[in-house]
Design an enzyme around this catalytic site. Structure first.
Site, PDB file in Angstrom:
ATOM      1  CG  HIS A 265      -0.645  -0.153   2.511  1.00 58.63           C
ATOM      2  ND1 HIS A 265       0.318   0.621   3.101  1.00 58.63           N
ATOM      3  CD2 HIS A 265      -1.071  -0.994   3.464  1.00 58.63           C
ATOM      4  CE1 HIS A 265       0.456   0.260   4.367  1.00 58.63           C
ATOM      5  NE2 HIS A 265      -0.360  -0.717   4.603  1.00 58.63           N
TER       6      HIS A 265
ATOM      7  CG  ASP B 258      -1.773  -6.986   5.804  1.00 60.64           C
ATOM      8  OD1 ASP B 258      -2.796  -6.402   6.179  1.00 60.64           O
ATOM      9  OD2 ASP B 258      -0.677  -6.864   6.389  1.00 60.64           O
TER      10      ASP B 258
ATOM     11  CG  ASP C  57      -0.066  -5.425  11.464  1.00 58.99           C
ATOM     12  OD1 ASP C  57       0.282  -6.367  10.740  1.00 58.99           O
ATOM     13  OD2 ASP C  57      -0.936  -4.602  11.131  1.00 58.99           O
TER      14      ASP C  57
ATOM     15  CD  GLU D  98      -3.596  -2.724   7.026  1.00 54.97           C
ATOM     16  OE1 GLU D  98      -3.094  -2.738   8.154  1.00 54.97           O
ATOM     17  OE2 GLU D  98      -3.237  -1.957   6.109  1.00 54.97           O
TER      18      GLU D  98
ATOM     19  CG  HIS E 272      -4.979  -6.084  12.097  1.00 51.57           C
ATOM     20  ND1 HIS E 272      -5.786  -4.992  12.042  1.00 51.57           N
ATOM     21  CD2 HIS E 272      -3.861  -5.759  11.377  1.00 51.57           C
ATOM     22  CE1 HIS E 272      -5.201  -4.040  11.330  1.00 51.57           C
ATOM     23  NE2 HIS E 272      -4.040  -4.481  10.905  1.00 51.57           N
TER      24      HIS E 272
ATOM     25  CG  HIS F 155       3.484  -8.561   8.565  1.00 49.03           C
ATOM     26  ND1 HIS F 155       3.053  -8.963   7.325  1.00 49.03           N
ATOM     27  CD2 HIS F 155       2.593  -7.622   8.963  1.00 49.03           C
ATOM     28  CE1 HIS F 155       1.951  -8.299   7.000  1.00 49.03           C
ATOM     29  NE2 HIS F 155       1.655  -7.488   7.981  1.00 49.03           N
TER      30      HIS F 155
ATOM     31  CE1 TYR G 125       4.911  -4.470   9.563  1.00 42.88           C
ATOM     32  CE2 TYR G 125       4.440  -3.622  11.753  1.00 42.88           C
ATOM     33  CZ  TYR G 125       4.030  -4.272  10.604  1.00 42.88           C
ATOM     34  OH  TYR G 125       2.732  -4.697  10.493  1.00 42.88           O
TER      35      TYR G 125
ATOM     36  CG  HIS H 181      -1.664  -0.494  12.476  1.00 48.80           C
ATOM     37  ND1 HIS H 181      -1.728   0.157  11.284  1.00 48.80           N
ATOM     38  CD2 HIS H 181      -1.796  -1.794  12.164  1.00 48.80           C
ATOM     39  CE1 HIS H 181      -1.852  -0.703  10.288  1.00 48.80           C
ATOM     40  NE2 HIS H 181      -1.892  -1.909  10.822  1.00 48.80           N
TER      41      HIS H 181
HETATM   42 FE1  FEO Z   1      -2.199  -3.765   9.715  1.00 47.76          FE
HETATM   43 FE2  FEO Z   1      -0.220  -6.273   8.473  1.00 47.76          FE
HETATM   44  O1  FEO Z   1      -1.749  -5.180   8.602  1.00 47.76           O
END
Ligand code: FEO
Length: 404
Positions: free
Chosen positions: A24, A82, A164, A80, A78, A229, A196, A145
């Site tokens: 993104h 991904d 995350d 998001e 989460h 991640h 990150y 986040h």
């Molecule tokens: Fe906030 Fe890895 O997505």
């Protein structure tokens, strides 16, 4: 890559994205992974999913361990894209599973998927779920986040599934910190953590400190941190927690970063003697030509150093576009405890240096004024001024650093 066992009957079933370079708009030169985890207990439980492009990979990994129809619980830490955008494929194969998420996650996920056929259980901070021999504890982490965010703690195994938080954008065949350090280096791992944090979590330092404080106060023992991640922390999870506390507290190196761009090499010609001045004053100085560097790398280096000098030629009375973009990005990231100075060349009216200072002040950063400007091209006399400007800035950074 096949499932990897983290602890007895807890498996990484995620996917490695070796090719992603634009996340993104955030450049990811090291690629990334989408980590999700399967706990094989009396009631098999999946923690998180992966980005939609990688749904088939996680499904294949899960299938090597269990028939998906036997999954009883799916935890969404989460929403998001991904992490949550393969949930529809997972739920098609695990239709009896109950999905656990926060109320804000439900509201958000509802915009992406038709959840009317799913069993959904809204969880609140501190709620638990017993899945057999294990108990999972849910801790809401709003705005870490996203508003929906939470983490899940496997009490008996002392594993924190941290979504995350504590993650890094690293694609690697190593899954654990000790393995990664052997095939790469601790420096590279820590650099990825800084990257990150700077680009995703910088605005949330106070919340991070408070949430880690809550976890410590609750007396949760953490033997392993499994983020969504990158590399899993098993050798020394206390190290990454301390790194987060330090970064959230505004820690920076006593060093200087110069971030500049240039039209006809004049601002570039200023950067060199300025860097020498900084060096001669005893501080390390990294020089970044912004047009040749990902914005996310510049944000990381800005965050790593106590002081940054921003060099911009004036274009149409304004800051050069790459630097204007950088400053806009920093406005969103809301850095603190940093000092900024500005320099640049101009042809007639000027304007870039003034604008950079205005923006730095709007951000609430300390500033080193006045900045340094040269007409068209630095003369030998100007180069001497640049050198002294670098020295003076380094002195100021040292003083400022001592006050933090
Ligand atoms: Fe906030 Fe890895 O997505």
């Amino acid at each position: 890559m096949k499932p990897i066992e983290l602890k007895n009957d807890i498996y990484w079933v995620g996917a490695i994205d070796w090719g992603v370079r634009d996340f993104h708009g955030y450049e990811t030169p090291r690629g990334t992974t989408y980590n999700n985890y399967l706990i094989l207990d009396d009631e098999p439980t999946l923690i998180d999913t992966v980005k939609y492009d990688f749904a088939d990979i996680t499904i294949k990994n899960i299938t090597t361990l269990i028939d998906l129809s036997k999954i009883k619980h799916v935890v969404i830490n989460h929403i998001e894209n991904d992490h949550a955008t393969s949930i529809d494929k997972i739920m098609a194969l695990a239709p009896k599973a109950t999905v656990y998420m926060t109320e804000r996650a439900r509201k958000g996920l509802d915009r992406f998927f038709d959840m009317s056929g799913w069993k959904v259980k809204i969880v609140k901070n501190g709620e638990t779920l017993t899945i057999g021999k294990r108990t999972l504890l849910f801790l809401e982490t709003p705005m870490l986040h996203w508003p929906d965010s939470m983490v899940t703690y496997a009490r008996e195994d002392k594993v924190l599934f941290s979504q995350d938080a504590f993650g890094q954008h690293i694609a690697s065949s190593a899954r654990f910190d000790d393995e990664f350090v052997t095939c790469a280096s601790m420096w590279e791992l820590e650099d990825a953590v800084w990257d990150y944090y700077a680009n995703i979590l910088m605005p949330f330092g106070q919340l991070i400190k408070a949430k880690i404080g809550e976890i410590v106060k609750a007396g949760l023992e953490i033997e392993m941190i499994a983020p969504d991640h990158g590399i899993i922390w098993r050798k020394d999870p206390g190290k990454i927690i301390q790194m987060y506390l330090d970064m959230a507290g505004g820690k920076a190196a006593l060093s200087v970063t110069i971030i500049y761009d240039t039209m006809w090499h004049s601002t570039e010609a200023m950067a060199q003697p300025i860097a020498k001045g900084v060096n001669d004053e005893g501080l390390d100085c990294k020089v970044i030509k912004l047009r040749a560097t990902p914005q996310s790398v510049a944000a990381k280096e800005f965050w790593k150093s106590r002081g940054t000098l921003i060099g911009s030629p004036t274009l149409n009375n304004l800051t050069f576009p790459t630097l204007a973009q950088f400053l806009a990005n920093m406005r969103g990231l809301r850095p603190k405890n940093r000092i900024v100075g500005a320099f640049g060349s101009f042809g007639w009216g000027g304007g870039a240096v003034k604008e950079i200072y205005e923006e730095a002040k709007r951000l609430g950063l300390a500033v080193f004024e006045p900045g340094l400007q040269v007409l068209y091209k630095p003369s030998l006399e100007d180069e001497a001024k640049c050198y002294e400007f670098g020295k003076a800035f380094a002195k100021k950074v040292r003083e400022y650093h001592a006050t933090i």
